[in-house]
Design an enzyme around this catalytic site. Structure first.
Site, PDB file in Angstrom:
ATOM      1  N   SER A  75      12.807  27.092  10.494  1.00 17.03           N
ATOM      2  CA  SER A  75      12.928  26.419   9.228  1.00 17.03           C
ATOM      3  C   SER A  75      11.632  25.823   8.681  1.00 17.03           C
ATOM      4  O   SER A  75      11.544  25.570   7.490  1.00 17.03           O
ATOM      5  CB  SER A  75      13.951  25.302   9.360  1.00 17.03           C
ATOM      6  OG  SER A  75      13.510  24.322  10.273  1.00 17.03           O
TER       7      SER A  75
ATOM      8  N   SER B 278      12.189  26.400  15.210  1.00 22.38           N
ATOM      9  CA  SER B 278      11.672  26.217  13.849  1.00 22.38           C
ATOM     10  C   SER B 278      10.182  25.939  13.724  1.00 22.38           C
ATOM     11  O   SER B 278       9.661  25.945  12.612  1.00 22.38           O
ATOM     12  CB  SER B 278      12.422  25.092  13.160  1.00 22.38           C
ATOM     13  OG  SER B 278      13.603  25.590  12.626  1.00 22.38           O
TER      14      SER B 278
ATOM     15  N   LYS C  31       6.165  18.520   7.092  1.00 21.86           N
ATOM     16  CA  LYS C  31       7.483  19.071   6.759  1.00 21.86           C
ATOM     17  C   LYS C  31       8.332  18.009   6.057  1.00 21.86           C
ATOM     18  O   LYS C  31       8.276  16.828   6.418  1.00 21.86           O
ATOM     19  CB  LYS C  31       8.157  19.534   8.052  1.00 21.86           C
ATOM     20  CG  LYS C  31       9.451  20.304   7.868  1.00 21.86           C
ATOM     21  CD  LYS C  31      10.002  20.791   9.208  1.00 21.86           C
ATOM     22  CE  LYS C  31      11.259  21.615   9.072  1.00 21.86           C
ATOM     23  NZ  LYS C  31      11.786  22.110  10.357  1.00 21.86           N
TER      24      LYS C  31
HETATM   25  N1  GLN Z   1      16.539  28.888  13.184  1.00 13.33           N
HETATM   26  C1  GLN Z   1      17.285  28.026  14.044  1.00 13.33           C
HETATM   27  C2  GLN Z   1      18.519  27.556  13.345  1.00 13.33           C
HETATM   28  O1  GLN Z   1      18.809  28.066  12.342  1.00 13.33           O
HETATM   29  C3  GLN Z   1      16.437  26.896  14.480  1.00 13.33           C
HETATM   30  C4  GLN Z   1      16.316  25.820  13.485  1.00 13.33           C
HETATM   31  C5  GLN Z   1      15.386  24.727  13.910  1.00 13.33           C
HETATM   32  O2  GLN Z   1      14.719  24.840  14.933  1.00 13.33           O
HETATM   33  N2  GLN Z   1      15.400  23.652  13.169  1.00 13.33           N
HETATM   34  O3  GLN Z   1      19.218  26.705  13.800  1.00 13.33           O
END
Ligand code: GLN
Length: 479
Positions: free
Chosen positions: A154, A178, A79
Site C-alpha cells: 500500500s 506494504s 505516508k
Molecule cells: N497488500 C497487503 C494487504 O493488502 C499488505 C498491506 C500492508 O502491508 N499494509 O493487506
C-alpha cells in the site's frame, strides 16, 4: 545539485561541506515535484511552508557549527497514515478527507528532533489495504519505471516518490508487505523492522499485531540510517521493545558478515513465478555467495498457509480498528434520523470497497459461532508459521527469498479480482506473521522493470540483513 544521486549520506556530506544549503535543496525538490508529480501522482499533499522552515533551521545549525546528525535537513516523504501535527492525514480515505492531525507520531517526533524535513504526505491504498495504491480514494500513483503500471502498495506513493527522485528517502508502513512489495516494484530499498522495534504510536492502526513503520531509501545504508533514528522503546506503544541498535548497522564488518549462513527456503520458489524473477534471484544468491557467505537449502513447511492465515487475522483486527471511524469524532457527517442510521450512512459513504470487504470479513470471523472455526484456528496456524522461522533460525542466520512472484503489474490488471491481488503478497506476509525483520533490495542487472530479493532476519537482528544488503550493494554499485 543532481537530485537523482542524492542519498541521505551524500546530502549530509554536501551540507557540511557547504556545497549547498538544505533550503536550496528543499526548494529544488518542490520545483521538481511540481513538474514530475503531474505524471506520477505520488503525493497527496505538499508541505512547502513547514518544510522550508525546517530546512532553514537545519541550515542555521550548520552555520553555527552545531553538531548535526545525518538526517539534519534531509528532505523526506511520509505516508499519509502517519500523523504530523497540523498536516492532513487522510490515509487515502474519503472518511478522513478533511482531517488534520492534532499530534505527531513518535517516529515524526524523533525525525523532527533529528532535524529532518517533511516534503509532504504520500498516496497509499485506503487505510493501507491493498497492493497497488489503486484503492486510494483520491488518485492512482504510477510506477516511475512504466507509467502504465502500478507502483505496488500500500505504500506506493512513498516508493514512487523515492524512485522518481521526489524525496531522498521516505517512511511507509508494512502490515503484510506494504513497504517491501512497492520497494520491489519501484526499484528502491524497503525495510520492515522487527515487530516492536519502531513505535506504532501515531500510525493509523490497520492490523495492530502486524503493523510496523519502516524506511524506503535509495541504498541499504540510507535505510539503516533512517531505521536507527526511528527505532526505540516508546511508552506510548506498549509493544515497542527496549532494544538499542548500535553503530554496526551503519558500518557492518565484512568479517562478521562472512560468518553468516543464508537459508534458501524451497517453498518460496513456486510454479507460476516469473522466469525473470527466479533468474534474477538466482543471480543475487550467487553474488551473496561471492562475498564468502555460505548458503543452504531450508524448509519453512507452513508457508502455504500464510496467505489464508493473514486474510483471517488481518481483517479481524481491521474490523476492530476501523470501528472508530463513524463520522462522530472523525470523518464527514451525513444527515440521519438516529444513531444507527448515522453510522450506516457515514461508513457507507466514507469507506471504499476494499475497506468494506475487509471490515465485513473481519466481523464475520470474529462473530460468535465462527470465532473458533476461523479466528482461533488462524492464531494457532500463526504459531506454526512462527515456529517454522524459529526452527529455521537454529540452522541459518538469514533467509533469502524473492519479494514478489512477478514484477509490477499493469494498472487495472488485478482490481476486478481481489484474490489475484492478494497473491502478490505471498512472500512478504510470513515475516509479519512471525514478527521478523525483512528487507527488499533491488537486484542489479539491466531489465525493463525492477526485481528485488528479500532478506529476513532473526528478531532484533536487523544488523544481519542490513549488513549483507550493504555488502551486496558494494559489489553491485548500480543496483
Ligand atoms: N497488500 C497487503 C494487504 O493488502 C499488505 C498491506 C500492508 O502491508 N499494509 O493487506
Amino acid at each position: 545539485m543532481d537530485l537523482k544521486n542524492l542519498t541521505i549520506k551524500n546530502f549530509h556530506k554536501g551540507l557540511l561541506d557547504k556545497e549547498f544549503s538544505a533550503h536550496e535543496i528543499t526548494q529544488e525538490f518542490f520545483d521538481y515535484i511540481k513538474k514530475q508529480d503531474k505524471k506520477i501522482d505520488a503525493y497527496l499533499s505538499l508541505n512547502e511552508k513547514m518544510a522550508l522552515e525546517q530546512a532553514e533551521q537545519a541550515d542555521l545549525r550548520v552555520a553555527k557549527n552545531e553538531n548535526v546528525g545525518m538526517l539534519a535537513g534531509a528532505p523526506l516523504a511520509i505516508k499519509d497514515n502517519i500523523l504530523i501535527e497540523g498536516l492532513p492525514a487522510t490515509a487515502a480515505s474519503k472518511i478522513l478527507e478533511n482531517y488534520i492531525a492534532s499530534y505527531d507520531a513518535t517516529v515524526i517526533k524523533k525525525l523532527k528532533s533529528a532535524g529532518a524535513v517533511f516534503l509532504g504526505k504520500t498516496n497509499m491504498d485506503e487505510f493501507a489495504m491493498g497492493s497497488s495504491t489503486e484503492s486510494s480514494a483520491f488518485k492512482i500513483t504510477k510506477n516511475p519505471h512504466d507509467l502504465k503500471r502500478v507502483p505496488g502498495g500500500s505504500s506506493g506513493g512513498s516508493a514512487a516518490a523515492v524512485a522518481a527522485d521526489m524525496a531522498v528517502a521516505a517512511l511507509g508502513s508494512d502490515t503484510g508487505g506494504s513497504i517491501r512489495q512497492p520497494a520491489a516494484f519501484c526499484g528502491v530499498v524497503g525495510l520492515k523492522p522487527t515487530y516492536g522495534a519502531v513505535s506504532r504510536f501515531g500510525v493509523m492502526a490497520m492490523a495492530s499485531s502486524l503493523d510496523q513503520i519502516g524506511p524506503f531509501a535509495k541504498t541499504v545504508e540510507d535505510a539503516a540510517i533512517l531505521f536507527k533514528e526511528i527505532s526505540g522503546q516508546d511508552k506510548l506503544d506498549s509493544t515497542s521493545a527496549d532494544v538499542k541498535y548500535g553503530e554496526e548497522i551503519l558500518n557492518p564488518k565484512l568479517e562478521n558478515i562472512k560468518k553468516l549462513t543464508v537459508g534458501i527456503p524451497e517453498e518460496y520458489f513456486i510454479d507460476g513465478m516469473d522466469k525473470e524473477v527466479s533468474k534474477a534471484v538466482e543471480s543475487a544468491i550467487k553474488d551473496i555467495e561471492s562475498l564468502g557467505i555460505k548458503t543452504k537449502k531450508i524448509s519453512l513447511p507452513h508457508t502455504k498457509y500464510a496467505l489464508s492465515d493473514y486474510y483471517i487475522i488481518m481483517p479481524a483486527e481491521v474490523s476492530a480498528n476501523l470501528e472508530r471511524f463513524d463520522g462522530i469524532r472523525y470523518g464527514s457527517r451525513e444527515k440521519a434520523k438516529d444513531l444507527i442510521e448515522l453510522y450506516k450512512k457515514n461508513r457507507s459513504a466514507g469507506f471504499g470497497d476494499e475497506a468494506k470487504r475487509r471490515i465485513i470479513l473481519g466481523a464475520f470471523v470474529l462473530s460468535s459461532g465462527y470465532y473458533d472455526a476461523y479466528y482461533a484456528k488462524a492464531q494457532k496456524v500463526r504459531s506454526l508459521i512462527k515456529q517454522d522461522f524459529e526452527n529455521a533460525f537454529k540452522q541459518v542466520d538469514v533467509i533469502l527469498t524473492p519479494v514478489t512472484p512477478t514484477s509490477a503489474f499493469k494498472i487495472g490488471e488485478k482490481t476486478k479480482d481481489p484474490l489475484s491481488m492478494y497473491l502478490s503478497d505471498i512472500f512478504t506476509i510470513p515475516a509479519n506473521l512471525a514478527g521478523v525483520p525483512a528487507i527488499s533490495i533491488p537486484i542489479s542487472g539491466k531489465r525493463e522493470l525492477p526485481v528485488a530479493f528479500q532478506l529476513m532476519g532473526k528478531p532484533w537482528k536487523e544488523v544481519d540483513i542490513l549488513g549483507i544488503g550493504q555488502y551486496y550493494q558494494k559489489i553491485n554499485p548500480n543496483a
